[in-house]
Design a protein around this motif. Structure first.
Motif, PDB file in Angstrom:
ATOM      1  N   GLU A 108       0.802  -1.135   0.153  1.00  0.00           N
ATOM      2  CA  GLU A 108      -0.083   0.040  -0.068  1.00  0.00           C
ATOM      3  C   GLU A 108       0.915   1.280  -0.079  1.00  0.00           C
ATOM      4  O   GLU A 108       0.546   2.290  -0.713  1.00  0.00           O
ATOM      5  CB  GLU A 108      -0.987  -0.037   1.451  1.00  0.00           C
ATOM      6  N   ALA A 109       1.973   1.287   0.870  1.00  0.00           N
ATOM      7  CA  ALA A 109       2.944   2.432   0.775  1.00  0.00           C
ATOM      8  C   ALA A 109       3.644   2.645  -0.452  1.00  0.00           C
ATOM      9  O   ALA A 109       3.470   3.620  -1.039  1.00  0.00           O
ATOM     10  CB  ALA A 109       4.040   2.363   1.872  1.00  0.00           C
ATOM     11  N   SER A 110       3.935   1.468  -1.328  1.00  0.00           N
ATOM     12  CA  SER A 110       4.498   1.645  -2.833  1.00  0.00           C
ATOM     13  C   SER A 110       3.407   2.113  -3.498  1.00  0.00           C
ATOM     14  O   SER A 110       3.815   2.970  -4.389  1.00  0.00           O
ATOM     15  CB  SER A 110       4.809   0.317  -3.100  1.00  0.00           C
ATOM     16  N   ARG A 111       2.067   1.957  -3.503  1.00  0.00           N
ATOM     17  CA  ARG A 111       1.036   2.243  -4.367  1.00  0.00           C
ATOM     18  C   ARG A 111       0.802   3.700  -4.017  1.00  0.00           C
ATOM     19  O   ARG A 111       0.596   4.548  -4.993  1.00  0.00           O
ATOM     20  CB  ARG A 111      -0.375   1.545  -4.187  1.00  0.00           C
ATOM     21  N   PHE A 112       0.737   4.401  -2.854  1.00  0.00           N
ATOM     22  CA  PHE A 112       0.667   5.583  -2.354  1.00  0.00           C
ATOM     23  C   PHE A 112       1.973   6.465  -2.989  1.00  0.00           C
ATOM     24  O   PHE A 112       1.611   7.838  -3.338  1.00  0.00           O
ATOM     25  CB  PHE A 112       0.820   5.923  -0.800  1.00  0.00           C
ATOM     26  N   ALA A 113       3.015   6.100  -3.049  1.00  0.00           N
ATOM     27  CA  ALA A 113       4.040   6.553  -3.456  1.00  0.00           C
ATOM     28  C   ALA A 113       3.966   6.677  -4.955  1.00  0.00           C
ATOM     29  O   ALA A 113       4.377   8.032  -5.622  1.00  0.00           O
ATOM     30  CB  ALA A 113       5.504   5.780  -3.368  1.00  0.00           C
ATOM     31  N   GLN A 114       3.545   5.735  -5.678  1.00  0.00           N
ATOM     32  CA  GLN A 114       3.551   5.717  -7.351  1.00  0.00           C
ATOM     33  C   GLN A 114       2.439   6.946  -7.342  1.00  0.00           C
ATOM     34  O   GLN A 114       2.398   7.666  -8.123  1.00  0.00           O
ATOM     35  CB  GLN A 114       2.874   4.287  -7.725  1.00  0.00           C
ATOM     36  N   LEU A 115       1.301   6.805  -6.456  1.00  0.00           N
ATOM     37  CA  LEU A 115       0.199   7.887  -6.766  1.00  0.00           C
ATOM     38  C   LEU A 115       0.577   9.308  -6.621  1.00  0.00           C
ATOM     39  O   LEU A 115       0.316  10.375  -7.381  1.00  0.00           O
ATOM     40  CB  LEU A 115      -1.107   7.760  -5.895  1.00  0.00           C
ATOM     41  N   GLN A 116       1.410   9.443  -5.646  1.00  0.00           N
ATOM     42  CA  GLN A 116       1.976  10.814  -5.355  1.00  0.00           C
ATOM     43  C   GLN A 116       3.009  11.177  -6.495  1.00  0.00           C
ATOM     44  O   GLN A 116       2.776  12.419  -6.999  1.00  0.00           O
ATOM     45  CB  GLN A 116       2.864  10.763  -4.113  1.00  0.00           C
ATOM     46  N   ALA A 117       3.787  10.366  -7.000  1.00  0.00           N
ATOM     47  CA  ALA A 117       4.637  10.559  -8.109  1.00  0.00           C
ATOM     48  C   ALA A 117       3.779  11.143  -9.328  1.00  0.00           C
ATOM     49  O   ALA A 117       4.114  11.952 -10.150  1.00  0.00           O
ATOM     50  CB  ALA A 117       5.488   9.462  -8.439  1.00  0.00           C
ATOM     51  N   SER A 118       2.754  10.445  -9.544  1.00  0.00           N
ATOM     52  CA  SER A 118       1.902  10.491 -10.780  1.00  0.00           C
ATOM     53  C   SER A 118       1.302  11.926 -10.596  1.00  0.00           C
ATOM     54  O   SER A 118       1.001  12.632 -11.505  1.00  0.00           O
ATOM     55  CB  SER A 118       0.689   9.339 -11.028  1.00  0.00           C
ATOM     56  N   LEU A 119       0.615  12.160  -9.442  1.00  0.00           N
ATOM     57  CA  LEU A 119      -0.119  13.599  -9.334  1.00  0.00           C
ATOM     58  C   LEU A 119       0.687  14.549  -9.440  1.00  0.00           C
ATOM     59  O   LEU A 119       0.815  15.713 -10.092  1.00  0.00           O
ATOM     60  CB  LEU A 119      -0.664  13.498  -7.808  1.00  0.00           C
ATOM     61  N   ASP A 120       2.165  14.478  -8.776  1.00  0.00           N
ATOM     62  CA  ASP A 120       3.161  15.684  -8.965  1.00  0.00           C
ATOM     63  C   ASP A 120       3.618  15.690 -10.473  1.00  0.00           C
ATOM     64  O   ASP A 120       3.630  16.850 -11.004  1.00  0.00           O
ATOM     65  CB  ASP A 120       4.535  15.114  -8.096  1.00  0.00           C
ATOM     66  N   LYS A 121       3.651  14.645 -11.234  1.00  0.00           N
ATOM     67  CA  LYS A 121       3.925  14.890 -12.558  1.00  0.00           C
ATOM     68  C   LYS A 121       2.556  15.504 -13.290  1.00  0.00           C
ATOM     69  O   LYS A 121       2.687  16.584 -14.129  1.00  0.00           O
ATOM     70  CB  LYS A 121       4.178  13.398 -13.213  1.00  0.00           C
ATOM     71  N   ARG A 122       1.359  15.241 -12.874  1.00  0.00           N
ATOM     72  CA  ARG A 122       0.194  15.677 -13.693  1.00  0.00           C
ATOM     73  C   ARG A 122       0.206  17.096 -13.203  1.00  0.00           C
ATOM     74  O   ARG A 122       0.013  18.167 -13.763  1.00  0.00           O
ATOM     75  CB  ARG A 122      -1.018  14.964 -13.260  1.00  0.00           C
ATOM     76  N   PHE A 123       0.319  17.436 -11.840  1.00  0.00           N
ATOM     77  CA  PHE A 123       0.293  18.950 -11.518  1.00  0.00           C
ATOM     78  C   PHE A 123       1.348  19.762 -12.283  1.00  0.00           C
ATOM     79  O   PHE A 123       1.239  20.999 -12.474  1.00  0.00           O
ATOM     80  CB  PHE A 123       0.454  19.033  -9.968  1.00  0.00           C
ATOM     81  N   SER A 124       2.527  19.323 -12.318  1.00  0.00           N
ATOM     82  CA  SER A 124       3.717  20.093 -12.958  1.00  0.00           C
ATOM     83  C   SER A 124       3.423  20.219 -14.374  1.00  0.00           C
ATOM     84  O   SER A 124       3.626  21.380 -14.871  1.00  0.00           O
ATOM     85  CB  SER A 124       5.193  19.428 -12.983  1.00  0.00           C
ATOM     86  N   GLY A 125       2.838  19.322 -15.091  1.00  0.00           N
ATOM     87  CA  GLY A 125       2.249  19.381 -16.415  1.00  0.00           C
ATOM     88  C   GLY A 125       1.286  20.623 -16.495  1.00  0.00           C
ATOM     89  O   GLY A 125       1.019  21.656 -17.509  1.00  0.00           O
ATOM     90  N   LEU A 126       0.252  20.323 -15.633  1.00  0.00           N
ATOM     91  CA  LEU A 126      -0.845  21.553 -15.509  1.00  0.00           C
ATOM     92  C   LEU A 126      -0.163  22.930 -15.324  1.00  0.00           C
ATOM     93  O   LEU A 126      -0.925  23.864 -15.856  1.00  0.00           O
ATOM     94  CB  LEU A 126      -1.829  21.121 -14.529  1.00  0.00           C
ATOM     95  N   ASP A 127       0.701  23.058 -14.407  1.00  0.00           N
ATOM     96  CA  ASP A 127       1.310  24.169 -13.964  1.00  0.00           C
ATOM     97  C   ASP A 127       2.089  24.701 -15.225  1.00  0.00           C
ATOM     98  O   ASP A 127       1.988  26.006 -15.474  1.00  0.00           O
ATOM     99  CB  ASP A 127       2.026  23.892 -12.906  1.00  0.00           C
ATOM    100  N   ALA A 128       2.763  23.841 -15.979  1.00  0.00           N
ATOM    101  CA  ALA A 128       3.575  24.406 -17.133  1.00  0.00           C
ATOM    102  C   ALA A 128       2.500  24.679 -18.250  1.00  0.00           C
ATOM    103  O   ALA A 128       2.773  25.870 -18.857  1.00  0.00           O
ATOM    104  CB  ALA A 128       4.244  23.154 -17.851  1.00  0.00           C
ATOM    105  N   GLN A 129       1.246  23.888 -18.490  1.00  0.00           N
ATOM    106  CA  GLN A 129       0.213  24.520 -19.457  1.00  0.00           C
ATOM    107  C   GLN A 129      -0.217  25.942 -19.001  1.00  0.00           C
ATOM    108  O   GLN A 129      -0.644  26.747 -19.899  1.00  0.00           O
ATOM    109  CB  GLN A 129      -0.793  23.503 -19.524  1.00  0.00           C
ATOM    110  N   LEU A 130      -0.425  26.089 -17.563  1.00  0.00           N
ATOM    111  CA  LEU A 130      -0.923  27.318 -17.261  1.00  0.00           C
ATOM    112  C   LEU A 130      -0.108  28.444 -17.484  1.00  0.00           C
ATOM    113  O   LEU A 130      -0.479  29.464 -17.779  1.00  0.00           O
ATOM    114  CB  LEU A 130      -1.409  27.241 -15.942  1.00  0.00           C
ATOM    115  N   THR A 131       1.248  28.193 -16.930  1.00  0.00           N
ATOM    116  CA  THR A 131       2.131  29.242 -17.587  1.00  0.00           C
ATOM    117  C   THR A 131       2.191  29.395 -18.890  1.00  0.00           C
ATOM    118  O   THR A 131       2.372  30.841 -19.152  1.00  0.00           O
ATOM    119  CB  THR A 131       3.838  28.632 -16.819  1.00  0.00           C
TER     120      THR A 131
END
Length: 150
Positions: free
Chosen positions: A89-112
């Motif tokens: 479960e901790a591994s899945r949460f880490a993967q989810l966190q990484a995926s969300l970070d990547k998605r948020f950085s992509g959205l932030d780049a698009q917003l910029t």
């Protein structure tokens, strides 16, 4: 509980023996099939039944000990499975966190990029909405980091 029953049975044997002492100590000829014994038949039967009660208690205690050992083994197995699941479960949460970070950085780049394009074209009307969207994304990212344990 079985120990209490054993004690009660042995006390009853003792009381019975004291009350019938004369009959229990009378000597008689006892034939065992392979030999003849002269002795107190009642006392021998009383002692034999007390030994059988003690043996039954020991057998019950042994089976209870084996049952408890089996339960302890099952609990150890369940604990190891729980630890394994916690790790997964901790591994899945880490993967989810990484995926969300990547998605948020992509959205932030698009917003910029959108802001840069809007400012180059001269559309300042959407600038307020873009800033609000950026703040909401930052707040959402911070909330998820707190909840998921960054």
């Amino acid at each position: 509980m079985p120990l209490i029953i054993l004690i009660v049975v042995l006390v009853l044997h003792l009381v019975f023996g004291i009350l019938n002492r004369g009959a229990l100590t009378t000597t008689q000829d006892i034939n065992f099939g392979f030999g003849l014994y002269t002795g107190p038949l009642g006392l021998n039967l009383l002692i034999t039944s007390a030994l059988i009660a003690l043996l039954a208690y020991l057998l019950y205690s042994f089976s209870a000990l084996r049952r408890d050992a089996g339960t302890a083994k099952l609990l150890r197995d369940l604990d190891s499975v729980r630890q394994s699941l916690d790790t997964q479960e901790a591994s899945r949460f880490a993967q989810l966190q990484a995926s969300l970070d990547k998605r948020f950085s992509g959205l932030d780049a698009q917003l910029t990029q959108g802001r840069a394009a809007a400012s180059s074209v001269g559309l300042s009307k959407d600038g307020g909405n873009a800033a609000q969207l950026s703040q909401e994304l930052t707040a959402l990212s911070a909330y998820l980091r707190r909840k998921l344990g960054d």
